[in-house]
Design a protein around this motif. Structure first.
Motif, PDB file in Angstrom:
ATOM      1  N   TYR A 177     114.679   2.808 -34.854  1.00  0.00           N
ATOM      2  CA  TYR A 177     113.430   3.491 -35.040  1.00  0.00           C
ATOM      3  C   TYR A 177     113.458   3.734 -36.693  1.00  0.00           C
ATOM      4  O   TYR A 177     114.471   4.551 -37.072  1.00  0.00           O
ATOM      5  N   LYS A 178     112.389   3.242 -37.203  1.00  0.00           N
ATOM      6  CA  LYS A 178     112.081   3.736 -38.476  1.00  0.00           C
ATOM      7  C   LYS A 178     111.048   4.802 -38.675  1.00  0.00           C
ATOM      8  O   LYS A 178     109.946   4.747 -37.937  1.00  0.00           O
ATOM      9  N   VAL A 179     111.226   5.957 -39.272  1.00  0.00           N
ATOM     10  CA  VAL A 179     110.489   7.221 -39.045  1.00  0.00           C
ATOM     11  C   VAL A 179     110.271   7.640 -40.527  1.00  0.00           C
ATOM     12  O   VAL A 179     111.093   7.768 -41.122  1.00  0.00           O
ATOM     13  N   SER A 180     108.863   7.551 -40.878  1.00  0.00           N
ATOM     14  CA  SER A 180     108.443   8.309 -42.411  1.00  0.00           C
ATOM     15  C   SER A 180     108.818   9.641 -42.447  1.00  0.00           C
ATOM     16  O   SER A 180     108.494  10.412 -41.547  1.00  0.00           O
ATOM     17  N   ASP A 181     109.467   9.873 -43.423  1.00  0.00           N
ATOM     18  CA  ASP A 181     109.696  11.332 -43.767  1.00  0.00           C
ATOM     19  C   ASP A 181     108.715  12.095 -43.885  1.00  0.00           C
ATOM     20  O   ASP A 181     108.544  13.232 -43.666  1.00  0.00           O
ATOM     21  N   LYS A 182     107.762  11.559 -44.619  1.00  0.00           N
ATOM     22  CA  LYS A 182     106.386  12.273 -45.022  1.00  0.00           C
ATOM     23  C   LYS A 182     105.494  12.455 -43.776  1.00  0.00           C
ATOM     24  O   LYS A 182     105.034  13.572 -43.470  1.00  0.00           O
ATOM     25  N   SER A 183     105.249  11.321 -42.881  1.00  0.00           N
ATOM     26  CA  SER A 183     103.938  11.326 -42.110  1.00  0.00           C
ATOM     27  C   SER A 183     104.537  11.558 -40.683  1.00  0.00           C
ATOM     28  O   SER A 183     103.861  11.958 -39.646  1.00  0.00           O
ATOM     29  N   GLY A 184     106.104  11.093 -40.573  1.00  0.00           N
ATOM     30  CA  GLY A 184     106.323  11.063 -38.953  1.00  0.00           C
ATOM     31  C   GLY A 184     105.899   9.687 -38.537  1.00  0.00           C
ATOM     32  O   GLY A 184     106.423   9.229 -37.171  1.00  0.00           O
ATOM     33  N   SER A 185     105.429   8.780 -39.049  1.00  0.00           N
ATOM     34  CA  SER A 185     104.751   7.271 -38.206  1.00  0.00           C
ATOM     35  C   SER A 185     106.273   6.656 -37.941  1.00  0.00           C
ATOM     36  O   SER A 185     107.320   6.679 -38.702  1.00  0.00           O
ATOM     37  N   VAL A 186     106.258   5.970 -36.715  1.00  0.00           N
ATOM     38  CA  VAL A 186     107.359   5.428 -36.134  1.00  0.00           C
ATOM     39  C   VAL A 186     107.175   3.811 -36.143  1.00  0.00           C
ATOM     40  O   VAL A 186     105.824   3.441 -35.594  1.00  0.00           O
ATOM     41  N   ASP A 187     108.033   3.033 -36.349  1.00  0.00           N
ATOM     42  CA  ASP A 187     108.185   1.510 -36.177  1.00  0.00           C
ATOM     43  C   ASP A 187     109.377   1.124 -35.614  1.00  0.00           C
ATOM     44  O   ASP A 187     110.406   1.923 -35.846  1.00  0.00           O
ATOM     45  N   LYS A 188     109.407   0.261 -34.785  1.00  0.00           N
ATOM     46  CA  LYS A 188     110.492  -0.068 -33.922  1.00  0.00           C
ATOM     47  C   LYS A 188     110.935  -1.574 -34.315  1.00  0.00           C
ATOM     48  O   LYS A 188     110.211  -2.411 -34.430  1.00  0.00           O
ATOM     49  N   VAL A 189     112.292  -1.768 -34.656  1.00  0.00           N
ATOM     50  CA  VAL A 189     112.726  -2.878 -35.171  1.00  0.00           C
ATOM     51  C   VAL A 189     113.907  -3.415 -34.295  1.00  0.00           C
ATOM     52  O   VAL A 189     114.632  -2.887 -34.189  1.00  0.00           O
ATOM     53  N   SER A 190     113.951  -4.608 -33.891  1.00  0.00           N
ATOM     54  CA  SER A 190     115.184  -5.310 -33.126  1.00  0.00           C
ATOM     55  C   SER A 190     115.805  -5.978 -34.194  1.00  0.00           C
ATOM     56  O   SER A 190     115.202  -7.189 -34.838  1.00  0.00           O
ATOM     57  N   ILE A 191     116.764  -5.771 -34.171  1.00  0.00           N
ATOM     58  CA  ILE A 191     117.887  -6.571 -35.403  1.00  0.00           C
ATOM     59  C   ILE A 191     118.642  -7.740 -34.840  1.00  0.00           C
ATOM     60  O   ILE A 191     118.444  -8.823 -35.106  1.00  0.00           O
ATOM     61  N   THR A 192     119.428  -7.646 -33.773  1.00  0.00           N
ATOM     62  CA  THR A 192     120.339  -8.638 -33.378  1.00  0.00           C
ATOM     63  C   THR A 192     120.537  -8.441 -31.795  1.00  0.00           C
ATOM     64  O   THR A 192     120.777  -7.164 -31.555  1.00  0.00           O
ATOM     65  N   SER A 193     120.980  -9.452 -31.162  1.00  0.00           N
ATOM     66  CA  SER A 193     121.554  -9.359 -29.676  1.00  0.00           C
ATOM     67  C   SER A 193     123.014  -9.505 -29.946  1.00  0.00           C
ATOM     68  O   SER A 193     123.553 -10.438 -30.633  1.00  0.00           O
ATOM     69  N   THR A 194     123.676  -8.645 -29.085  1.00  0.00           N
ATOM     70  CA  THR A 194     125.159  -8.851 -29.203  1.00  0.00           C
ATOM     71  C   THR A 194     125.692  -9.956 -28.502  1.00  0.00           C
ATOM     72  O   THR A 194     126.986 -10.216 -28.668  1.00  0.00           O
ATOM     73  N   ARG A 195     124.894 -10.696 -27.658  1.00  0.00           N
ATOM     74  CA  ARG A 195     125.468 -11.517 -27.087  1.00  0.00           C
ATOM     75  C   ARG A 195     125.239 -13.137 -27.817  1.00  0.00           C
ATOM     76  O   ARG A 195     125.752 -13.997 -27.484  1.00  0.00           O
ATOM     77  N   ASP A 196     124.568 -12.835 -28.995  1.00  0.00           N
ATOM     78  CA  ASP A 196     124.396 -13.995 -29.745  1.00  0.00           C
ATOM     79  C   ASP A 196     124.090 -13.665 -31.424  1.00  0.00           C
ATOM     80  O   ASP A 196     122.882 -13.613 -31.653  1.00  0.00           O
TER      81      ASP A 196
END
Length: 533
Positions: A472-491
């Motif tokens: 979860y990426k949360v802006s320190d100024k506004s509190g807006s949230v983005d969600k990012v999937s980086i990698t799967s542990t199975r691959d």
């Protein structure tokens, strides 16, 4: 030991559409160990791993993603107990305790680690010596074998040039209503030189008070934040004129004649949960935590904070209620209706909320991170009448709150996750990082949550199972949230990995981190993640 002052690492700078480059290194021999610690300087990585009486130090390289060297030490004294492995003032130490049965003395030793060489310096050094036993946690070492651990706690000043070592002497009187705790307070400079030390007798009986947190400032003053009951009943549920049956006091010590300066802090009808105390500047300390309108210590109605001068004067005190719309995010409709009914009676709470971390930014703003955490006992009975009990550990939603330097609430966000396991923390919980004006909360998630919306209940990630490393990426100024999937542990580039723990993530530069994982066949491997800008 609680987290230190926030470090604004300029790495992990990416957005939901950013490209991620993943690299996998060459495997090297695994070290099976009960405790593993990771440190880095740029591309150099130092790991310290403990296996019974062995201390294993490894040097790894994050650019080559390769193992470089290993050193093994078996010269630690019999009966030693690990206390802490820390970085302090750009140096690295192993702290361990040792009970001298003949002299009836508890001792805290340290050995310094040479980061560049990846070795332990040869001589152990005695830091603290205590006449009598020190309280700690009793653990099992095997069949009818027990040991006391976690005897000494460490706190660090804001600028990392003062260290407080504190401990509690084992009481001579077993009656809490008559016994007064004696707390050992030892303050050291950045080269571990003695500044002052005292064994301080608390001003109230054990029954009357409950110490919440400890801190040390850059001038070497030590602090204890404590709750003190208003009468002799020690009944947390009792109210007097709609006020809680206890109040908060800040105890300040400077090492001068065992003197304690006491500052009462008024919290009115609020029931205080866990709190943290930090140094903000040369002039102020700040305390913040969760409160409840009801006497249940692991639920929260809101956030409180207050500032105190180094002389002990209360400057500012504020409360911030958790809104119903935050409580009702990512839960079932039935739970939402229950919260709405509770809110009519001012009883809607964030249940089982633990204060995990408190960070102070360079301007004096505060970031509080709470995590919903609880343990469930499960008992079943066999046909012969015997029973068996096992426990499940739950690490769920995060509540993240930003309060600016003026004491105003900037934003409050609920970050959903569901994590369950049967072996303690394991791969669960989260890792916090900060970069480029944003906060990042990394955790392993169930892949069914990739497109989770606020009106849906998260699917459960189970400890040890395959998962997605998610942020979860949360802006320190506004509190807006983005969600990012980086990698799967199975691959991970075709490689399934195991024992992926977010606590092992290490920053390398402003856009990269590495993590050590197990790949089976008695081998570990380094994974490097380079994140697009």
């Amino acid at each position: 030991m609680k987290s230190r002052f926030i470090l604004f690492f300029l790495f992990l700078s990416f957005i939901a559409q950013a490209q991620v480059k993943i690299s996998v290194g060459q495997p090297y021999g695994v070290i099976d160990a009960q405790n593993k610690f990771y440190f880095n300087r740029g591309s150099e990585i130092l790991t310290v791993k403990l296996r019974k009486r062995e201390v294993i130090i490894q040097k790894l390289n994050s650019e080559k993603l390769a193992f470089e060297k290993i050193s093994v030490y078996r010269d630690f004294p019999e009966g030693f107990n690990l206390e802490h492995i820390v970085e302090f003032s750009d140096r690295y130490y192993i702290f361990y305790s040792l009970w001298d049965r003949k002299a009836e003395m508890e001792q805290l030793f340290y050995r310094e680690i040479d980061f560049d060489k990846g070795t332990l310096k040869p001589d152990e050094k005695l830091l603290v010596q205590v006449h009598g036993k020190v309280s700690g946690d009793l653990i099992s070492r095997g069949w009818y074998s027990f040991s006391v651990v976690n005897k000494f706690d460490l706190e660090f000043s804001k600028n990392d040039d003062k260290l407080l070592v504190h401990y509690r002497l084992k009481p001579q009187i077993k009656n809490d209503s008559k016994s007064y705790d004696v707390i050992g307070m030892h303050v050291f400079g950045k080269n571990l030189e003695r500044v002052w030390d005292e064994e301080v007798t608390m001003p109230y009986t054990e029954k009357k008070m409950n110490n919440l947190d400890y801190s040390v400032d850059s001038q070497g003053n030590a602090y204890i934040l404590t709750t003190v009951y208003n009468d002799e009943t020690t009944n947390e549920k009792k109210r007097n004129d709609n006020q809680a049956n206890y109040h908060i006091e800040l105890l300040r010590m400077s090492g001068k004649n065992n003197k304690i300066v006491i500052t009462p802090v008024t919290v009115g009808s609020k029931f205080i949960n866990k709190v943290y105390l930090f140094e903000v500047s040369d002039s102020y300390m700040i305390c913040a935590g969760f409160y409840s309108n009801l006497p249940y210590r692991n639920a929260a109605d809101g956030i409180f904070s207050f500032k105190l001068t180094k002389e002990g004067d209360l400057v500012d005190s504020r409360n911030y209620e958790i809104p119903l719309e935050v409580l009702n995010m990512y839960i079932s409709e039935k739970a939402q209706r229950r919260n709405e009914k509770k809110e009519e009676k001012d009883k809607a709470e964030f249940e089982d909320l633990e204060l995990r971390e408190l960070f102070i930014d360079e301007n004096g703003g505060v970031l509080l991170v709470g995590e919903q955490y609880y343990i469930q006992a499960h008992t079943y009975y066999n046909s012969n009448g015997s029973s068996r009990t096992y426990y499940t550990y739950h690490y769920n939603d995060l509540l993240v709150t930003k309060i600016n330097e003026s004491g105003q609430l900037e934003w409050m966000k609920k970050l959903p996750k569901r994590q369950t396991g049967t072996s303690g923390r394991g791969s669960m919980s989260y890792k916090h990082m900060a970069a480029d004006g944003s906060h990042y909360f990394l955790f392993l998630d169930n892949e069914r949550n990739l497109e989770l919306t606020p009106d849906r209940f998260p699917a459960v990630y189970r400890d040890g199972a395959e998962g997605f490393l998610t942020a979860y990426k949360v802006s320190d100024k506004s509190g807006s949230v983005d969600k990012v999937s980086i990698t799967s542990t199975r691959d991970v580039l075709g490689l399934p990995v195991y024992q992926f723990q977010t606590s092992r993530i290490l920053p390398i530069d402003k856009n990269s981190f590495v993590v050590e994982v197990y790949k089976k066949k008695k081998q570990d491997v380094l994974i490097r993640v380079d994140l697009g800008k």
